[in-house]
Design an enzyme around this catalytic site. Sequence first.
Site, short mmCIF file in Angstrom:
data_model
loop_
_atom_site.label_atom_id
_atom_site.label_comp_id
_atom_site.label_asym_id
_atom_site.label_seq_id
_atom_site.Cartn_x
_atom_site.Cartn_y
_atom_site.Cartn_z
N CYS A 1 -4.67 8.69 9.99
CA CYS A 1 -4.70 7.99 11.27
C CYS A 1 -4.49 8.96 12.43
CB CYS A 1 -3.57 6.96 11.31
SG CYS A 1 -3.94 5.43 10.48
N ARG B 1 1.25 14.76 13.47
CA ARG B 1 1.63 14.50 12.08
C ARG B 1 1.58 15.74 11.19
NH1 ARG B 1 -0.38 8.62 10.15
NH2 ARG B 1 1.48 8.77 8.90
N ILE C 1 8.90 7.15 16.54
CA ILE C 1 8.48 7.87 15.32
C ILE C 1 7.24 8.73 15.58
CG2 ILE C 1 7.86 7.63 12.87
CD1 ILE C 1 10.60 6.48 13.35
N LYS D 1 0.83 -1.21 0.00
CA LYS D 1 0.00 0.00 0.00
C LYS D 1 0.86 1.25 0.00
CE LYS D 1 -1.73 1.67 4.02
NZ LYS D 1 -1.40 3.09 4.18
N ASN D 2 1.88 1.27 0.86
CA ASN D 2 2.67 2.49 1.01
C ASN D 2 3.62 2.75 -0.16
OD1 ASN D 2 1.36 3.02 3.33
ND2 ASN D 2 3.08 2.57 4.71
N ARG E 1 -8.64 -0.23 5.03
CA ARG E 1 -7.76 0.75 4.39
C ARG E 1 -6.44 0.11 3.99
NH1 ARG E 1 -5.96 5.12 7.99
NH2 ARG E 1 -4.61 5.33 6.18
N ASP F 1 5.17 0.73 11.86
CA ASP F 1 3.92 0.10 11.41
C ASP F 1 3.81 -1.36 11.85
OD1 ASP F 1 3.16 2.46 10.26
OD2 ASP F 1 3.53 1.86 8.20
C1 UD1 Z 1 4.68 6.92 6.19
C2 UD1 Z 1 3.79 5.70 6.06
C3 UD1 Z 1 3.29 5.28 7.44
C4 UD1 Z 1 4.47 5.06 8.39
C5 UD1 Z 1 5.38 6.29 8.40
C6 UD1 Z 1 6.65 6.08 9.20
C7 UD1 Z 1 2.81 5.98 3.89
C8 UD1 Z 1 1.60 6.26 3.08
N1 UD1 Z 1 2.67 6.02 5.20
O1 UD1 Z 1 3.88 7.96 6.71
O2 UD1 Z 1 2.55 4.08 7.30
O3 UD1 Z 1 3.98 4.85 9.69
O4 UD1 Z 1 5.78 6.62 7.06
O5 UD1 Z 1 7.34 4.97 8.74
O6 UD1 Z 1 3.85 5.67 3.36
N2 UD1 Z 1 6.84 14.69 10.32
C9 UD1 Z 1 6.98 16.04 10.61
N3 UD1 Z 1 6.79 16.93 9.60
C10 UD1 Z 1 6.47 16.54 8.32
C11 UD1 Z 1 6.36 15.17 8.03
C12 UD1 Z 1 6.54 14.25 9.06
O7 UD1 Z 1 7.25 16.42 11.74
O8 UD1 Z 1 6.32 17.40 7.45
C13 UD1 Z 1 7.03 13.71 11.41
C14 UD1 Z 1 5.78 12.85 11.64
O9 UD1 Z 1 4.89 13.49 12.50
C15 UD1 Z 1 6.43 11.62 12.27
C16 UD1 Z 1 7.76 11.49 11.52
O10 UD1 Z 1 8.02 12.79 10.99
O11 UD1 Z 1 6.67 11.84 13.62
C17 UD1 Z 1 7.78 10.49 10.40
O12 UD1 Z 1 6.68 10.73 9.54
P1 UD1 Z 1 6.73 10.35 8.00
O13 UD1 Z 1 7.91 9.49 7.73
O14 UD1 Z 1 6.57 11.59 7.20
O15 UD1 Z 1 5.41 9.49 7.84
P2 UD1 Z 1 4.39 9.47 6.65
O16 UD1 Z 1 5.11 9.68 5.35
O17 UD1 Z 1 3.22 10.30 6.96
#
Ligand code: UD1
Length: 415
Positions: free
Chosen positions: A113, A118, A325, A16-17, A395, A303
């Site tokens: 979620c 986030r 994370i 999915k990701n 999902r 995850d």
């Molecule tokens: C992706 C995955 C999700 C997984 C996560 C971490 C997808 C669709 N989803 O989510 O399943 O749990 O990676 O492996 O691929 N952060 C910030 N600012 C930002 C972006 C992120 O502070 O602009 C923080 C987030 O709150 C979190 C950390 O960085 O604490 C990692 O998030 P991120 O790697 O961006 O996760 P996603 O891409 O949303």
Amino acid sequence: MGGRKLEGTIPVSGAKNAALPLMCAALLTEAPLQLTNMPTTLGDIVTLSAVLGELGVRTAIHKDEHTVILQAKDKTSCHAPYDLVRKMRASILVLGPLLARHGQAEVSLPGGCAIGTRPVDLHIDGLRAMGALIELESGYIKATAPHGLKGTTIVFPKVSVGATENLMMAACLADGCTVLSKAAQEPEIVDLGECLIKMGAKIEGLGTDEIRIQGVEKLKGTTHDVIPDRIETGTWMIAAALTGGKLQLKNAKLDHVTALVAPLEEAGLIIKQTGTDIIVSREGRPLTGTDIMTKPYPGFPTDLQAQFMTMLTLCMGAGMVTETIFENRFMHVPELCRMGANITVHNGSAIIRGVNSLKGAEVMATDLRASVALVLAALVAEGETTINRIYHLDRGYENIVDKLRACGADIERVK
Ligand code: UD1
């Protein structure tokens, strides 16, 4: 009804990701992009195709063939509305491609979620560094790039999968070279990058923490096979450990779950890769407590944290789970405790003291991975467990009931 050992074969779906960013990559070209090994029945895939539909992307989902064909021929709009984006945070991944190809984008701030605040500041700061003008207005990210995006060096202050993907896609059509430093190294990033390269992008350093992208004028269409879902793979490996059965996972890659192998072996699981299958069994060994800490790839995936914790509820001794994370990613804990688990949480860590058995109960799914953790708990709990709000499961897990029933689980979807 819990208590049955899982024995049999489970086909692992496409990731999915990986699928979600790949679908967004279709926005970068007017030519068709054909994606195979797609988890076509997932709620998130349907939601994203609706978001892309709003942006003028024609999407044909061939469910049975696990294929999706997308074509962003005519731009009808650059506006991704709240009522769709709020359903799935990954919709933010349309921002970079839209800006890069059309010089404008209006994307609702995402929901997704409920596992912490986030934010999307890393996506926005990166695009600003590339020359985009971005304002946040009425819950929307309003972005323009009147002079196009320009390549630059971006050093992420923290590793982000989504921000790396968004900026990598944007950089493909930017003017000059973009360097993404402290980039995410997840297999899904590599998969996206390999597809972009087939589309004509110039990318180096995939799978390392520094990705270099030389912008090109135009991208073309291609066909791309999505990697197997490593989180689904890990979930079934944990299911075998927990139930004490033996599972053959078809089309699964052990080198994408290396961080899970050592703690699962320590806990008592025997793991083998044969060809494209992984075979896992516990062969009567006791389940032993062990510690894990979530980290960006190649570390232990957040995850799989909830599923691993569920396994530890029945271990000998105790285990510790530390989540680094996401804040607030222990929402499965009270539900597991309602089933008899002994878990103490202190800040980002949880101590799980093994109990002799879990008891069936009525529980509530709170997010995607927490809900599958409750399914795992129900598989071993005494008596019947009812899990509410299973739309979270739909999902991210394809045909979960059928896959588990085929391995002997007593599980049914009530509504
Ligand atoms: C992706 C995955 C999700 C997984 C996560 C971490 C997808 C669709 N989803 O989510 O399943 O749990 O990676 O492996 O691929 N952060 C910030 N600012 C930002 C972006 C992120 O502070 O602009 C923080 C987030 O709150 C979190 C950390 O960085 O604490 C990692 O998030 P991120 O790697 O961006 O996760 P996603 O891409 O949303």
